[in-house]
Design a protein around this motif. Sequence first.
Motif, PDB file in Angstrom:
ATOM      1  N   TRP A 146      -5.397  16.159  -0.928  1.00 48.51           N
ATOM      2  CA  TRP A 146      -5.444  15.564  -2.270  1.00 48.51           C
ATOM      3  C   TRP A 146      -4.604  14.314  -2.165  1.00 48.51           C
ATOM      4  CZ3 TRP A 146      -2.504  13.648  -6.138  1.00 48.51           C
ATOM      5  CH2 TRP A 146      -3.023  13.640  -7.429  1.00 48.51           C
ATOM      6  N   MET A 147      -5.163  13.166  -2.528  1.00 46.54           N
ATOM      7  CA  MET A 147      -4.393  11.937  -2.346  1.00 46.54           C
ATOM      8  C   MET A 147      -4.697  10.881  -3.395  1.00 46.54           C
ATOM      9  SD  MET A 147      -6.225  10.513   1.111  1.00 46.54           S
ATOM     10  CE  MET A 147      -5.486   8.896   1.079  1.00 46.54           C
TER      11      MET A 147
ATOM     12  N   ASN B  68       0.868  -1.166   0.000  1.00 45.28           N
ATOM     13  CA  ASN B  68       0.000   0.000   0.000  1.00 45.28           C
ATOM     14  C   ASN B  68       0.909   1.222   0.000  1.00 45.28           C
ATOM     15  OD1 ASN B  68      -1.206   2.085   2.246  1.00 45.28           O
ATOM     16  ND2 ASN B  68      -2.734   1.442   0.780  1.00 45.28           N
ATOM     17  N   VAL B  69       0.705   2.107  -0.963  1.00 43.44           N
ATOM     18  CA  VAL B  69       1.477   3.349  -1.037  1.00 43.44           C
ATOM     19  C   VAL B  69       0.477   4.496  -1.158  1.00 43.44           C
ATOM     20  CG1 VAL B  69       3.218   4.678  -2.291  1.00 43.44           C
ATOM     21  CG2 VAL B  69       3.389   2.165  -2.211  1.00 43.44           C
TER      22      VAL B  69
ATOM     23  N   ALA C  35     -11.469   3.370  -7.112  1.00 38.93           N
ATOM     24  CA  ALA C  35     -10.449   2.399  -7.510  1.00 38.93           C
ATOM     25  C   ALA C  35     -10.652   1.902  -8.939  1.00 38.93           C
ATOM     26  CB  ALA C  35     -10.463   1.221  -6.548  1.00 38.93           C
ATOM     27  N   VAL C  36      -9.530   1.731  -9.621  1.00 41.06           N
ATOM     28  CA  VAL C  36      -9.514   1.132 -10.955  1.00 41.06           C
ATOM     29  C   VAL C  36      -8.442   0.042 -10.961  1.00 41.06           C
ATOM     30  CG1 VAL C  36     -10.353   3.188 -12.155  1.00 41.06           C
ATOM     31  CG2 VAL C  36      -7.901   2.865 -11.854  1.00 41.06           C
ATOM     32  N   ASP C  37      -8.659  -0.974 -11.786  1.00 37.50           N
ATOM     33  CA  ASP C  37      -7.677  -2.049 -11.879  1.00 37.50           C
ATOM     34  C   ASP C  37      -6.391  -1.522 -12.497  1.00 37.50           C
ATOM     35  OD1 ASP C  37      -9.635  -3.674 -10.875  1.00 37.50           O
ATOM     36  OD2 ASP C  37     -10.132  -4.579 -12.812  1.00 37.50           O
ATOM     37  N   ARG C  38      -5.298  -2.108 -12.078  1.00 38.14           N
ATOM     38  CA  ARG C  38      -3.997  -1.705 -12.590  1.00 38.14           C
ATOM     39  C   ARG C  38      -3.040  -2.880 -12.471  1.00 38.14           C
ATOM     40  NH1 ARG C  38      -1.354   4.075 -11.094  1.00 38.14           N
ATOM     41  NH2 ARG C  38      -0.715   4.598 -13.184  1.00 38.14           N
ATOM     42  N   LYS C  39      -1.955  -2.845 -13.188  1.00 40.40           N
ATOM     43  CA  LYS C  39      -0.946  -3.898 -13.099  1.00 40.40           C
ATOM     44  C   LYS C  39       0.366  -3.263 -12.669  1.00 40.40           C
ATOM     45  CE  LYS C  39       0.423  -8.106 -13.669  1.00 40.40           C
ATOM     46  NZ  LYS C  39       0.108  -9.001 -12.575  1.00 40.40           N
TER      47      LYS C  39
ATOM     48  N   HIS D 109      -6.291   3.810  -6.499  1.00 42.55           N
ATOM     49  CA  HIS D 109      -7.386   4.662  -6.030  1.00 42.55           C
ATOM     50  C   HIS D 109      -7.098   6.074  -6.515  1.00 42.55           C
ATOM     51  CE1 HIS D 109      -9.186   1.658  -3.282  1.00 42.55           C
ATOM     52  NE2 HIS D 109      -7.939   1.196  -3.257  1.00 42.55           N
ATOM     53  N   GLN D 110      -7.930   6.530  -7.429  1.00 41.15           N
ATOM     54  CA  GLN D 110      -7.697   7.789  -8.117  1.00 41.15           C
ATOM     55  C   GLN D 110      -7.900   9.010  -7.213  1.00 41.15           C
ATOM     56  OE1 GLN D 110      -9.076   7.468 -12.420  1.00 41.15           O
ATOM     57  NE2 GLN D 110     -10.642   6.318 -11.299  1.00 41.15           N
ATOM     58  N   PRO D 111      -7.211  10.097  -7.558  1.00 36.26           N
ATOM     59  CA  PRO D 111      -7.368  11.350  -6.813  1.00 36.26           C
ATOM     60  C   PRO D 111      -8.711  11.991  -7.133  1.00 36.26           C
ATOM     61  CG  PRO D 111      -5.964  11.694  -8.739  1.00 36.26           C
ATOM     62  CD  PRO D 111      -6.303  10.217  -8.681  1.00 36.26           C
ATOM     63  N   PRO D 112      -9.159  12.936  -6.389  1.00 40.44           N
ATOM     64  CA  PRO D 112      -8.402  13.591  -5.318  1.00 40.44           C
ATOM     65  C   PRO D 112      -8.587  12.978  -3.934  1.00 40.44           C
ATOM     66  CG  PRO D 112     -10.380  14.856  -5.761  1.00 40.44           C
ATOM     67  CD  PRO D 112     -10.367  13.699  -6.743  1.00 40.44           C
ATOM     68  N   GLN D 113      -9.518  12.000  -3.788  1.00 41.28           N
ATOM     69  CA  GLN D 113      -9.781  11.483  -2.450  1.00 41.28           C
ATOM     70  C   GLN D 113      -9.348  10.041  -2.252  1.00 41.28           C
ATOM     71  OE1 GLN D 113     -13.948  12.554  -2.403  1.00 41.28           O
ATOM     72  NE2 GLN D 113     -13.487  14.221  -0.988  1.00 41.28           N
ATOM     73  N   ALA D 114      -9.059   9.335  -3.347  1.00 33.21           N
ATOM     74  CA  ALA D 114      -8.588   7.950  -3.262  1.00 33.21           C
ATOM     75  C   ALA D 114      -9.527   7.055  -2.449  1.00 33.21           C
ATOM     76  CB  ALA D 114      -7.167   7.905  -2.721  1.00 33.21           C
TER      77      ALA D 114
END
Length: 142
Positions: A81-82, A69-70, A109-113, A99-104
């Motif tokens: 803003w995070m 987790n970062v 959340a969107v899938d990512r690799k 987890h996209q900004p500005p509130q994460a």
Amino acid sequence: MNTDEKTLDEALLRKVAQRLGALTLIDTVRVFPRQKPESVVAQFDDVYFPEEIRRVDLGLRTYQNGDFNVIYREVRSGGDWMVRWDRHDNPHNTRDHYHQPPQARTEDAVDRKYPTDFFDVVTMVLTETDIRLGEVWEHTER
């Protein structure tokens, strides 16, 4: 899930802290601070950000099973803003997600690799942070 799989990777986090501490962009690095005992927290040097941003932190956790987790957070007077980069099992997305900004928030959340090596993940996060720094200055009145 076996609880042993969620063991904090303290040795890896200490190595990450050493590397972050060597960057000119970073002012201080705290390893397992009392407020976040499972994290490394790096505070960016405020000279790189406009005055409206009071503080910028990067919080990092990683576990021996590869989970991590970062969190990148800009502390502003009008609200933080995070963004978050996560790898862990969950009901809302794939194991690797962002987890996209500005509130994460969870619903952001969107899938990512992500790369397998956590140092490569940190490099990717720092690259995205550098892009964010450019965006911040683009939208700042001088």
